[in-house]
Design a protein around this motif. Structure first.
Motif, PDB file in Angstrom:
ATOM      1  N   GLU A   1      -1.410  -4.199  -2.174  1.00  0.00           N
ATOM      2  CA  GLU A   1      -2.725  -3.417  -2.866  1.00  0.00           C
ATOM      3  C   GLU A   1      -3.512  -4.666  -3.336  1.00  0.00           C
ATOM      4  O   GLU A   1      -3.081  -5.790  -3.682  1.00  0.00           O
TER       5      GLU A   1
ATOM      6  N   GLY B   1      -1.817   6.030   2.200  1.00  0.00           N
ATOM      7  CA  GLY B   1      -0.650   5.436   1.646  1.00  0.00           C
ATOM      8  C   GLY B   1      -0.976   5.443   0.296  1.00  0.00           C
ATOM      9  O   GLY B   1      -0.049   5.087  -0.389  1.00  0.00           O
TER      10      GLY B   1
ATOM     11  N   GLU C   1       6.372  -5.020   2.065  1.00  0.00           N
ATOM     12  CA  GLU C   1       5.817  -4.125   0.909  1.00  0.00           C
ATOM     13  C   GLU C   1       4.473  -3.513   1.316  1.00  0.00           C
ATOM     14  O   GLU C   1       3.745  -4.277   1.991  1.00  0.00           O
ATOM     15  N   ARG C   2       4.037  -2.478   0.846  1.00  0.00           N
ATOM     16  CA  ARG C   2       2.620  -2.086   0.890  1.00  0.00           C
ATOM     17  C   ARG C   2       1.910  -2.937   0.096  1.00  0.00           C
ATOM     18  O   ARG C   2       2.052  -3.442  -0.976  1.00  0.00           O
TER      19      ARG C   2
ATOM     20  N   PRO D   1      -3.760  -1.542   3.023  1.00  0.00           N
ATOM     21  CA  PRO D   1      -2.325  -1.900   2.603  1.00  0.00           C
ATOM     22  C   PRO D   1      -1.582  -2.867   3.661  1.00  0.00           C
ATOM     23  O   PRO D   1      -0.291  -2.997   3.455  1.00  0.00           O
ATOM     24  N   ASP D   2      -2.264  -3.677   4.420  1.00  0.00           N
ATOM     25  CA  ASP D   2      -1.637  -4.492   5.256  1.00  0.00           C
ATOM     26  C   ASP D   2      -1.744  -5.772   4.674  1.00  0.00           C
ATOM     27  O   ASP D   2      -2.031  -6.353   3.741  1.00  0.00           O
TER      28      ASP D   2
END
Length: 258
Positions: free
Chosen positions: A222, A19, A219-220, A209-210
């Motif tokens: 980061e 991702g 959302e993803r 990304p969790d």
């Protein structure tokens, strides 16, 4: 944008995830702008080791950890443990991880999980490396297993247990990884642990990304979003963001010895 003066360490982020393939360089830039100086990148299976090694080789702020994650137990083979030993000896990552037990997903073979967990704990002890531990619906067994093996240090990431369970981990010398879940107001038990725990046992993480925080739900996730975790932790403890950032980064350096 000027870079933040904060000194933050994201102690758990899967930035090798596909991702991030489209914007990984921009992701690193956003992390730096947010004050994230180091990112520990845990593996999940044999296939991820080389991918993580390549990312970390070209980004010195990224620190590799190699292990076999319990959720992917069906992918793991007995020979992967021997290959992991070779990785630990030749590449010398900062930790063995992500390893552990997951009893939440009932379709996962628990006995195979136990076997791979114990063998990886023994490898960590043999190579004098910390462990990055996943414990979902399995906290008590994870803790008792680590106590039985002995000679270990590390972090239970995304800690979601009770104060009593946390105390048992602190007694073993382990840290707690705290991320996005603490930003949700409903997480009262976790917030109480974070507000009262010893500061020298606290690490901050995103699990990108969790597990995005409350301001980024859906959302993803980061590493730049570690600032949201920092904000909430500082508020809960009544301390400055700068002091929490400095202390947790020092904890990470002490544990991982990058």
């Amino acid at each position: 944008m000027a870079k933040s003066v904060l000194d933050l360490t994201d102690s758990h982020a899967h930035i090798d995830d596909p991702g991030f393939d489209a914007d990984r360089e921009a992701m690193f830039a956003r992390a730096a702008d947010a004050g994230v100086r180091q990112i520990v990148v845990p593996a999940v299976d044999r296939e991820s080791w080389n991918r993580i090694a390549a990312i970390c080789a070209s980004h010195p702020q990224a620190l590799p950890a190699y292990g076999l994650h319990p959720i992917y137990i069906a992918r793991h083979r007995p020979e992967h443990l021997a290959e992991l030993a070779t990785q630990l000896k030749t590449r010398r990552p900062v930790a063995v991880g992500e390893i552990g037990l997951d009893f939440f997903l009932t379709e996962l073979d628990q006995e195979r999980q136990r076997h791979f967990f114990v063998q990886q704990l023994r490898l960590a002890r043999e190579f004098d490396l910390p462990v990055i531990v996943h414990a979902r619906r399995a906290m008590d067994e994870v803790t008792s297993t680590m106590r039985r093996i002995g000679g270990l240090r590390g972090v239970v990431h995304s800690f979601a247990g009770s104060l009593q369970q946390a105390q048992r981990l602190w007694d073993l010398g382990f840290c707690l990884g705290i991320g996005g879940p603490v930003t949700y107001e409903r997480a009262q038990r976790l917030r109480h642990v974070v507000a009262t725990m010893p500061l020298d046992r606290l690490l901050l993480e995103t699990d990108a990304p969790d597990q995005p925080g409350a301001c980024h739900r859906g959302e993803r996730n980061e590493p730049a979003n570690l600032r949201e975790v920092l904000d909430v932790v500082a508020q809960l403890r009544g301390e400055s963001q700068a002091s929490i950032a400095a202390a947790t980064s020092e904890n990470a350096r002490r544990l991982f010895k990058p």
